[in-house]
Design an enzyme around this catalytic site. Structure first.
Site, PDB file in Angstrom:
ATOM      1  N   THR A 174       6.376   0.822   1.825  1.00 28.51           N
ATOM      2  CA  THR A 174       7.327   1.458   2.663  1.00 28.51           C
ATOM      3  C   THR A 174       6.512   2.343   3.657  1.00 28.51           C
ATOM      4  O   THR A 174       5.726   3.411   3.020  1.00 28.51           O
ATOM      5  CB  THR A 174       8.063   2.170   1.633  1.00 28.51           C
ATOM      6  N   LYS A 201       7.255  11.198   0.012  1.00 34.42           N
ATOM      7  CA  LYS A 201       7.064  10.489   1.463  1.00 34.42           C
ATOM      8  C   LYS A 201       8.061   9.725   1.998  1.00 34.42           C
ATOM      9  O   LYS A 201       8.302   9.963   3.007  1.00 34.42           O
ATOM     10  CB  LYS A 201       5.840   9.324   0.868  1.00 34.42           C
ATOM     11  N   LEU A 224       0.966  -1.299   0.225  1.00 35.58           N
ATOM     12  CA  LEU A 224      -0.057   0.036   0.082  1.00 35.58           C
ATOM     13  C   LEU A 224       0.804   1.377  -0.061  1.00 35.58           C
ATOM     14  O   LEU A 224       1.981   1.218   0.257  1.00 35.58           O
ATOM     15  CB  LEU A 224      -0.823  -0.037   1.285  1.00 35.58           C
ATOM     16  N   PRO A 225       0.265   2.440  -0.395  1.00 31.72           N
ATOM     17  CA  PRO A 225       1.197   3.466  -0.429  1.00 31.72           C
ATOM     18  C   PRO A 225       1.888   4.019   0.867  1.00 31.72           C
ATOM     19  O   PRO A 225       3.005   4.260   0.796  1.00 31.72           O
ATOM     20  CB  PRO A 225       0.233   4.649  -0.814  1.00 31.72           C
ATOM     21  N   LYS A 256      15.236   0.557   4.731  1.00 32.12           N
ATOM     22  CA  LYS A 256      14.678   0.938   3.349  1.00 32.12           C
ATOM     23  C   LYS A 256      14.713   2.441   3.249  1.00 32.12           C
ATOM     24  O   LYS A 256      14.910   2.932   1.995  1.00 32.12           O
ATOM     25  CB  LYS A 256      13.169   0.267   3.332  1.00 32.12           C
TER      26      LYS A 256
END
Ligand code: NAD
Length: 309
Positions: free
Chosen positions: A101, A251, A65-66, A176
């Site tokens: 992420t 983001k 997901l975003p 990450k």
């Protein structure tokens, strides 16, 4: 045969789920976008009408997901709105793997809520882009227990090449974010170097070939050249469509800055890259700016406009 619920079938999740179907697993997908869902069905997957419907009875739930708010809401639900989360509907033996992420705190919050119900959740963000997702060569960067990491292997191996256990829950997300902060700096640096070469009459393909095997070589030059026409199968040669959106890079750089603030880390290059990407997102030819274009489109910020006089 293992049954997988795959939620979030966008640029990354779509091809990742497709690789699980190819491996012979029964994959039930769910996405808010009906077209993304249809693509999975066309490849032999099943579709559910809700995320909870996909997850009920699955051996493993994988989410792509975003951002953190989507992951928290999906797993934990929303009591005020009377919406159940996935944790309330999955079986006791279901393994939960989030590949999005997101901020490490959201990953820890969901993992703790899962543990309270006797469930195992690991964070497993990926690197390798859409090409790696399609080819099944992603790098998985996992955080969680040894047991959760071990149980995830049969699924992650069908979608990736390198699978790392970075540490406890949230460690995958921290690793990450370090990687993506470096990626943004490399993309900006590569773009400005290529543009300066072009300004001085060099062919960007020749310059790229030189720098790839010289001390400036890096992933963005080798695999994801930002200058249109230098490489075929990359977003820059296709109008910067697909790939990894500028908004998602912003983001990630926001998460990197929050992480740096908390750990009192000095990240001047990451801060500058974030500013450049925010400014880039606001520009562009469309009303919505550059936010939904691939992150290599930052190259356009360095190009000297053609002189029409
Ligand atoms: P994307 O926007 O293409 O896909 C996200 C999908 O999630 C969309 O199809 C959207 O409809 C769906 N979605 C959103 N909320 C949902 C919900 N509540 N229920 C069901 N579906 C929902 O984004 P992407 O590029 O696939 O990226 C996904 C994640 O992977 C992000 O966290 C991103 O930072 C990360 N990532 C992306 C890349 C890349 O190259 N694109 C590489 C590594 C990591």
């Amino acid at each position: 045969m293992a049954t997988v619920a795959f939620i979030g079938l966008g640029n990354m999740g779509g091809p990742m789920a497709a690789n699980l179907v190819k491996a012979g697993m029964t994959v039930t997908g769910y996405d808010l976008n009906p077209m993304a869902l249809q693509t999975l069905t066309d490849l032999g997957g099943l579709q559910a009408t809700t995320a909870c419907g996909a997850a009920a009875g699955a051996d493993v739930v994988i989410t792509m997901l975003p951002a953190g708010q989507h992951v928290r809401q999906l797993y934990l639900g929303n009591d005020a709105a009377g919406e159940q989360g996935l944790l309330a509907v999955v079986g006791q033996d279901t393994l939960l793997i989030d590949c999005s992420t997101i901020d490490a705190d959201s990953a820890r919050t969901v993992a703790a809520a899962a543990q309270e119900r006797g469930l195992t959740f690991i964070d497993a963000p990926v690197s390798g882009g859409t090409a790696g997702a399609s080819a099944g060569t992603l790098t998985f960067i996992c955080g969680g227990t040894d047991d959760g990491f071990a149980r995830a292997q049969p699924y992650l191996q069908q979608m990736g090449g390198n699978i790392f256990h970075a540490g406890a829950t949230g460690a995958g997300q921290i690793a990450k974010i370090c990687n993506n902060m470096l990626l943004s700096v490399l993309m900006v640096g590569t773009s400005e170097a290529l543009a300066m070469g072009i300004d001085n009459g060099l062919d960007p393909k020749v310059l790229s070939d030189i720098m790839k095997v010289s001390s400036g070589g890096n992933w963005t030059l080798n695999k994801y050249n930002p200058c249109p026409g230098v490489m075929d199968a990359v977003p820059s040669s296709h109008g910067y469509q697909g790939g990894f959106m500028v908004d998602l890079m912003i983001k990630d750089l926001g998460l990197a800055m929050e992480t740096a603030l908390r750990s009192h880390s000095s990240t001047p290059m990451g801060a500058l890259a974030r500013s450049l990407y925010v400014s880039h997102a606001k520009g562009g030819l469309t009303q919505s700016g550059n936010g939904r274009r691939d992150f290599s489109s930052i190259f356009e910020q360095f190009i000297t406009p053609a002189n029409d006089e």
